[in-house]
Design a protein around this motif. Structure first.
Motif, short mmCIF file in Angstrom:
data_model
loop_
_atom_site.label_atom_id
_atom_site.label_comp_id
_atom_site.label_asym_id
_atom_site.label_seq_id
_atom_site.Cartn_x
_atom_site.Cartn_y
_atom_site.Cartn_z
N ILE A 4 -2.23 5.73 5.99
CA ILE A 4 -2.41 4.35 5.73
C ILE A 4 -2.32 3.73 7.25
N LEU A 54 0.68 -1.17 -0.06
CA LEU A 54 0.01 -0.04 0.11
C LEU A 54 0.76 1.25 0.00
N CYS A 55 1.96 1.08 0.93
CA CYS A 55 2.75 2.55 0.86
C CYS A 55 3.64 2.52 -0.54
#
Length: 529
Positions: free
Chosen positions: A36, A14-15
């Motif tokens: 996040i 996700l990062c």
């Protein structure tokens, strides 16, 4: 175990996606990492309950250690030294001025206690290197008057002073005594400098003078050196962040082998460290607490951005005759971020009974600072006409390489040259080079193998760009109008016998100089010692 590893991999993916699309979201990537973390946190979708400040402090300080090292290691001193004095003043006296004004505001206007005000001023006094570096590089902000280098040196070197102030504030909170402060300041500065410089020279000796390090183990040796410098400095009450920053500056600006491997390795480590810090910060945050501290946080942001930071910048830069525009841009670029929040975690971890919610106040200040200030830096730079289209901000970093793998060289053929009256196919040209054109009596000839080279021809050769191995003692200098070499021929310089001007880069041309070659403003002179 399997679920934990799966979650970690999901977070990293996700990062990476957030980093890829940060430009489209219109905000710095690090804010997205923080977001996040909040999604996974107690108030988020995944409801991971995490409030272990002691554990977060240890992880974040270790990550900050590598960020500080790489901030020094990747700073090109040859470019930065012209603004080093200004940057150092900003990172020392500027930090103290910022902390003082912010602390006084919290004490007088917001009615916090003296120690709480001191702590908030201290943890928010430094600018965030990760955020500044990220914005300069991703937005390709090529700034005038060495402003990019100024911001890089300042943001990379001011955390140690903020850290020292925070340690003093924690000591005041615990003991309420001022008697130990002078010794603490001396210890932080003296041992921080001593350990950083000592380990740098120990490392250089091992790298250059011994064969202890086997091929492929350079990165492991460097990690060991960083951790030893950081750990020993902490143990003897030195400023550990100052130690690793100095270690990075010295090693990064010395000719060492395999630097072309070390730089991308630590770039990746630093990227992971930034993800880790900002994710943990988001994970620790409880967004339901934000409304209660929103107003004081906004007030502190306004004071920091519009009063404290500008006063510090203008007071220190105006005596150097810096322009108002440069001072304004430097003031606005003082972002608060990871370091400030990590220091606030230190405060909470060491003082769990503190009444003021310092972590969430600093978290929100950093959130506003990076998201609003950081997003607007490119627009303000344009508005102030501080963009320099003739420069490349990447050149201020040690990992900069020319985009092209070839370069052009102009070669004049005087009468009597050993290439005179020979065919292109018969001369011994440098490996992988190619004759692109011949300029002869005002005309341009596209040569072939059977083209004859004549006296007074000028050959334009395409040759592979130079890639240093790390052992050569080469140095590149940009000539300014104020330099003593400007508008002088090489024979007028009286260079030492062991110094040779090997190449002059002038615009698109690379000139092989002789004694009569005139050095001009904006030339890049390559010296060999």
């Amino acid at each position: 175990m399997a679920i934990t590893l799966t979650c970690v991999s999901l977070i990293l993916f996700l990062c990476i996606i957030a980093d890829k699309f940060s430009g489209k979201f219109g905000m710095p990537t690090l804010i997205l990492f923080m977001g996040i973390g909040m999604i996974f946190g107690s108030d988020g979708i995944f409801k991971i309950a995490f409030s272990n400040y002691e554990f977060a402090e240890k992880i974040c300080m270790l990550a900050l250690c590598f960020i500080m090292f790489y901030g020094g290691f990747n700073t090109k001193w040859a470019t930065a030294k012209t603004v080093a004095l200004k940057a150092i003043l900003l990172s020392t006296i500027g930090v103290i001025i910022t902390a003082t004004i912010t602390g006084l505001f919290c004490y007088i206007i917001l009615k916090f206690s003296f120690v709480e005000s001191f702590l908030i001023g201290s943890v928010l006094s430094s600018t965030d290197a990760a955020s500044v570096f990220s914005i300069l590089r991703k937005k390709k902000l090529n700034l005038k008057n060495g402003t990019a280098s100024l911001l890089e040196i300042e943001s990379g070197s001011n955390d140690p002073v903020s850290y020292m102030l925070t340690i003093i504030g924690i000591s005041l909170f615990n003991s309420k005594s001022l008697s130990t402060i002078p010794l603490m300041i001396f210890s932080q500065i003296f041992f921080g400098l001593l350990i950083g410089v000592s380990f740098a020279f120990i490392g250089l000796f091992i790298i250059k003078k011994t064969t202890i390090i086997s091929n492929g183990l350079d990165t492991i040796f460097m990690i060991a050196l960083i951790l030893a410098s950081f750990g020993i400095s902490l143990y003897i009450n030195g400023n550990a962040l100052l130690s690793v920053y100095l270690l990075g500056i010295i090693l990064g600006n010395t000719k060492i082998k395999n630097k072309d491997i070390l730089i991308p390795f630590f770039d990746g480590i630093t990227g992971l460290a930034q993800i880790l810090i900002f994710f943990l910060l988001g994970l620790l945050a409880f967004p339901h607490k934000f409304p209660d501290i929103a107003m004081p946080s906004l007030c502190i942001v306004a004071i920091l951005t519009l009063i404290a930071r500008p006063i510090a910048v203008f007071a220190l830069l105006i005596p150097f005759k810096c322009s108002i525009k440069q001072c304004l841009l430097t003031s606005w670029s003082g972002l608060r971020g990871a370091a400030s929040i990590v220091f606030s975690i230190m405060v909470v971890a060491g003082n769990p009974d503190i009444s003021l919610d310092i972590f969430h106040i600093v978290f929100m200040v950093a959130l506003f600072s990076v998201s609003i200030q950081g997003t607007l830096i490119p627009k303000i730079a344009n508005k102030l006409k501080m963009i320099d289209n003739n420069e490349d901000v990447r050149k201020t970093f040690n990992d900069y390489k020319e985009d092209s793998s070839i370069t052009l060289m102009r070669m004049y053929i005087p009468k009597g040259h050993n290439w005179e009256n020979k065919l292109i196919s018969d001369v011994s040209m440098p490996t992988n080079s190619l004759a692109l054109m011949i300029k002869r009596n005002g005309t341009t000839i596209i040569p072939k193998g059977d083209t004859m080279i004549l006296a007074k021809d000028t050959l334009i050769l395409s040759v592979p760009s130079y890639e240093p191995s790390g052992q050569e003692n080469l140095k590149e200098i940009k000539i300014q109008s104020t330099d003593k070499w400007c508008n002088k021929t090489i024979q007028e310089l009286n260079l030492p016998e062991n110094v040779l001007i090997a190449l002059i880069k002038r615009g698109e041309d690379n000139l092989i100089p002789d004694g009569n070659t005139l050095i001009k403003e904006n030339d890049f002179v390559v010296l060999y010692k």
